[in-house]
Design an enzyme around this catalytic site. Structure first.
Site, PDB file in Angstrom:
ATOM      1  N   LYS A   1       0.830  -1.205   0.000  1.00 49.96           N
ATOM      2  CA  LYS A   1       0.000   0.000   0.000  1.00 49.96           C
ATOM      3  C   LYS A   1       0.869   1.261   0.000  1.00 49.96           C
ATOM      4  O   LYS A   1       2.080   1.183   0.253  1.00 49.96           O
ATOM      5  CB  LYS A   1      -0.913   0.010   1.229  1.00 49.96           C
ATOM      6  CG  LYS A   1      -1.722  -1.243   1.446  1.00 49.96           C
ATOM      7  CD  LYS A   1      -2.826  -1.466   0.421  1.00 49.96           C
ATOM      8  CE  LYS A   1      -3.694  -2.641   0.859  1.00 49.96           C
ATOM      9  NZ  LYS A   1      -4.681  -3.053  -0.137  1.00 49.96           N
TER      10      LYS A   1
HETATM   11  C1  LIG Z   1      -5.710  -4.105   0.678  1.00 48.21           C
HETATM   12  C2  LIG Z   1      -7.160  -3.793   0.750  1.00 48.21           C
HETATM   13  C3  LIG Z   1      -7.966  -4.230   1.821  1.00 48.21           C
HETATM   14  C4  LIG Z   1      -7.525  -5.225   2.851  1.00 48.21           C
HETATM   15  O1  LIG Z   1      -6.395  -4.954   3.535  1.00 48.21           O
HETATM   16  P1  LIG Z   1      -5.594  -6.160   4.273  1.00 48.21           P
HETATM   17  O2  LIG Z   1      -4.648  -5.424   5.144  1.00 48.21           O
HETATM   18  O3  LIG Z   1      -4.952  -6.967   3.225  1.00 48.21           O
HETATM   19  O4  LIG Z   1      -6.594  -6.930   5.057  1.00 48.21           O
HETATM   20  C5  LIG Z   1      -9.269  -3.797   1.865  1.00 48.21           C
HETATM   21  N1  LIG Z   1      -9.789  -3.035   0.905  1.00 48.21           N
HETATM   22  C6  LIG Z   1      -9.060  -2.614  -0.145  1.00 48.21           C
HETATM   23  C7  LIG Z   1      -9.700  -1.745  -1.166  1.00 48.21           C
HETATM   24  C8  LIG Z   1      -7.727  -2.991  -0.273  1.00 48.21           C
HETATM   25  O5  LIG Z   1      -7.021  -2.603  -1.336  1.00 48.21           O
END
Ligand SMILES: *Cc1c(COP(=O)(O)O)cnc(C)c1O
Length: 362
Positions: free
Chosen positions: A186
């Site tokens: 991210k």
């Molecule tokens: C990455 C992501 C999540 C989930 O995050 P995790 O930390 O992997 O549980 C939820 N929503 C969106 C849009 C994402 O890109």
């Protein structure tokens, strides 16, 4: 030239020495869960987003699930979700024993369509959970106005939108509460799983602080049936090092996005809309192309990695069998045509030029 879609070793390289040092301090501290490193991160990230509270949790899915749990909606209440999102948005609603109701996006920006939201509201609707997909904020003025009109809560899935801006406010501060993920890829990434909830609501924050820790706000006293979902001191230490550089990194992403937007001139490629280039977090740079496989193959033959976010829509997944009969043409078209180009802080100008060159020859 070999250009992977994303190489986390490269993007984290400049922080490596500092992170190793801080992890070593966390190890030596003897305090690994719910300690001062997490407190520091919660304060800094709340300040960054411009909200009163940030509550660290174990991951992004938990952030969304716990936020919905803390809302204390009656069982089987409906929550409107984008049909076009990562499946975690929808799973969070199901995990909280609520009913997700998928709503189509607008093709131009891939984000949930406010008019379609209004049409999906029933007597059971309690909330709207939107996703700032690819790092671009949803039309929050319109969505919040609809929520006010019908007495609904609004939540943000901000997992792709750290630092994104809407009307001079940051993602995470545009609704009743937001869920963030710090999954390594991210815009703000840890080195393991981590997540957080942001909100301005005192009572809501208090319930969330308890829910992430077994429903307890006082040792061995349990007011709620909670979760074990805590952001560890080691991950918090890493996030504390990287957060001060988030805006610099996002600006670098904008520079790359701007080059793609101005220099890709292939009529076979549909570029993302550029009206909010300075406000988007540019988590992903997503184009549309009719023959996706041949496009990706040409790039791959020239050493350029791409990805697809995402290839199969949630309503077409086995996990949501009861939705498999639905026809959601805009969502389906997006899932058939999208391709994500490399966009990260390790890319050089020369690499971007190389990528643009091959895209324009397709
Ligand atoms: C990455 C992501 C999540 C989930 O995050 P995790 O930390 O992997 O549980 C939820 N929503 C969106 C849009 C994402 O890109």
């Amino acid at each position: 030239m070999q250009i992977p879609f994303l190489n986390l070793k490269s993007t984290n390289q400049i922080y490596e020495a500092q992170i190793t040092e801080e992890i070593s301090k966390a190890v030596c501290s003897g305090w690994y869960i719910l300690g001062e490193r997490l407190k520091q991160f919660e304060t800094s990230f709340a300040n960054y987003c411009g909200v009163k509270y940030c509550i660290g949790v174990a991951n992004g899915l938990d952030a969304l699930t716990i936020m919905l749990k803390a809302s204390e909606f009656p069982k089987d209440s409906e929550v409107i979700v984008p049909a076009n999102s990562y499946i975690a948005t929808i799973l969070a609603v199901s995990n909280a024993n609520l009913v997700p109701v998928p709503v189509e996006p607008i093709l131009d920006d891939y984000l949930i369509n406010p008019h379609a939201i209004e049409q999906a509201i029933t007597a059971k609707t309690k909330a709207i959970l939107v996703t700032h997909l690819y790092g671009r904020c949803c039309k929050m003025d319109e969505i919040n106005a609809i929520a006010t009109k019908y007495g609904l809560k609004v939540f943000e899935d901000a997992a792709q939108a750290h630092g994104a801006i809407y009307n001079n406010k940051k993602a995470g501060n545009l609704s009743d509460g937001a869920g963030f993920s710090f999954y390594p890829s991210k815009n703000l990434g840890a080195m393991g799983d981590a997540g957080a909830i942001t909100t301005n609501d005192d009572a809501f924050a208090e319930r969330i602080f308890a829910l992430r820790n077994y429903g307890s706000s006082q040792k061995y006293i349990f007011d709620y049936q909670g979760y074990n979902s805590r952001l560890s001191e080691i991950q918090a230490a890493i996030l504390n090092i990287k957060l001060p550089y988030l805006d610099t990194e996002n600006n670098y992403r904008k520079k790359i996005a701007n080059r793609y937007l101005t220099e890709i001139n292939n009529p076979k490629i549909t570029l993302p809309i550029a009206d909010s280039i300075n406000n988007d977090a540019w988590h992903l740079f997503v184009i549309r192309v009719e023959n996706r496989d041949s496009f990706r193959q040409l790039l791959s033959e020239n050493g350029i990695g791409t990805d697809v976010h995402y290839p199969l829509a949630p309503h077409q997944q086995l996990a949501y069998k009861s939705w498999n009969h639905l026809t959601l043409p805009i969502t389906e078209k997006i899932h058939q045509q999208v391709v994500s180009l490399p966009l990260n802080t390790s890319l050089t100008d020369e690499e971007i030029s190389y990528i643009i060159h091959y895209i324009n020859t397709y």
